[in-house]
Design a protein around this motif. Structure first.
Motif, PDB file in Angstrom:
ATOM      1  N   UNK A  82       9.414   9.062  -0.506  1.00 45.44           N
ATOM      2  CA  UNK A  82       9.165   8.099   0.566  1.00 45.44           C
ATOM      3  C   UNK A  82       7.665   7.889   0.766  1.00 45.44           C
ATOM      4  N   UNK A  83       7.291   6.641   0.986  1.00 50.25           N
ATOM      5  CA  UNK A  83       5.887   6.307   1.202  1.00 50.25           C
ATOM      6  C   UNK A  83       5.125   6.059  -0.078  1.00 50.25           C
ATOM      7  N   UNK A  84       5.819   6.098  -1.215  1.00 52.67           N
ATOM      8  CA  UNK A  84       5.168   5.846  -2.505  1.00 52.67           C
ATOM      9  C   UNK A  84       6.107   5.012  -3.361  1.00 52.67           C
ATOM     10  N   UNK A  85       5.638   4.642  -4.526  1.00 49.40           N
ATOM     11  CA  UNK A  85       6.495   3.934  -5.479  1.00 49.40           C
ATOM     12  C   UNK A  85       6.882   4.849  -6.644  1.00 49.40           C
TER      13      UNK A  85
ATOM     14  N   UNK B 231      -3.503  15.661   0.518  1.00 51.71           N
ATOM     15  CA  UNK B 231      -2.764  16.485  -0.457  1.00 51.71           C
ATOM     16  C   UNK B 231      -2.172  15.595  -1.559  1.00 51.71           C
ATOM     17  N   UNK B 232      -1.647  14.425  -1.183  1.00 51.48           N
ATOM     18  CA  UNK B 232      -1.102  13.485  -2.164  1.00 51.48           C
ATOM     19  C   UNK B 232      -2.208  13.007  -3.109  1.00 51.48           C
TER      20      UNK B 232
ATOM     21  N   UNK C 170       0.838  -1.191   0.000  1.00 49.96           N
ATOM     22  CA  UNK C 170       0.000   0.000   0.000  1.00 49.96           C
ATOM     23  C   UNK C 170       0.873   1.240   0.000  1.00 49.96           C
ATOM     24  N   UNK C 171       0.487   2.231  -0.760  1.00 57.53           N
ATOM     25  CA  UNK C 171       1.153   3.515  -0.804  1.00 57.53           C
ATOM     26  C   UNK C 171       0.741   4.301   0.440  1.00 57.53           C
TER      27      UNK C 171
END
Length: 188
Positions: free
Chosen positions: A83-86, A9-10, A1-2
């Motif tokens: 960070x926290x995403x792909x 906001x993302x 999971x992202x």
């Protein structure tokens, strides 16, 4: 999971149908950052000259190659993972390479002599948050067919950011520092 999917906001940054009530802007994903020319280039922007090539005396600038004051430059890509995403934000930057490496790169790019294996290179644009009195040294790595090469720093904070990523807040700061402050646009 992202993990960033939890940040509104993302989600707004990635939703092409979301329109900022403050500015009317919509984004649909990360915004890449590009530099028109290497920092040592003193002759203005290629984009503003209205031509494919800007020549001033012996100096010459195109969308992918540059010669300035006897130095040779190649347009490359630099990625900083978020960070926290792909995902990664992409920078279209300029690197300085030695003359022999420049011509070897050019021979490969034109198909004259394929097989450019990469070379030493020096980053020639200041990236906000990674400014330095001396250019970052790294490697110019060939891209695939119809792709620009990439730049990977050898050491220092830029290498660390390329390896470990940057926070979403740092990304928003980068956007603001490059003239595209979207923080207010991403709030409800």
């Amino acid at each position: 999971m992202n993990l960033l999917a939890l940040d509104s906001r993302w989600r707004r940054l990635h939703d092409p149908e979301w329109i900022s009530p403050k500015s009317g802007r919509s984004f649909g994903g990360l915004i890449d950052i590009g530099y028109d020319h290497p920092d040592p280039w003193p002759h203005g922007d290629l984009a503003e000259c209205g031509q494919d090539v800007l020549e001033v005396g012996a100096d010459k600038l195109s969308a992918d190659l540059c010669r300035c004051d006897g130095m040779r430059f190649v347009r490359a890509m630099l990625a900083l993972p978020i960070n926290g995403s792909d995902e990664a934000v992409q920078f279209a930057i300029w690197v300085h390479v030695g003359d022999a490496d420049f011509y070897r790169y050019l021979e490969d790019a034109t198909g004259e002599t394929p097989g450019f294996a990469g070379c030493a290179a020096w980053l020639m644009n200041d990236i906000p948050g990674f400014e330095s009195d001396t250019p970052f040294e790294g490697q110019l790595i060939p891209g695939g067919a119809d792709e620009r090469p990439t730049f990977e720093a050898n050491d220092g904070p830029l290498k660390q950011a390329q390896a470990e990523g940057i926070s979403f807040e740092a990304l928003l700061d980068l956007y603001a520092a490059t003239g595209n402050d979207i923080r207010a646009d991403l709030t409800g």
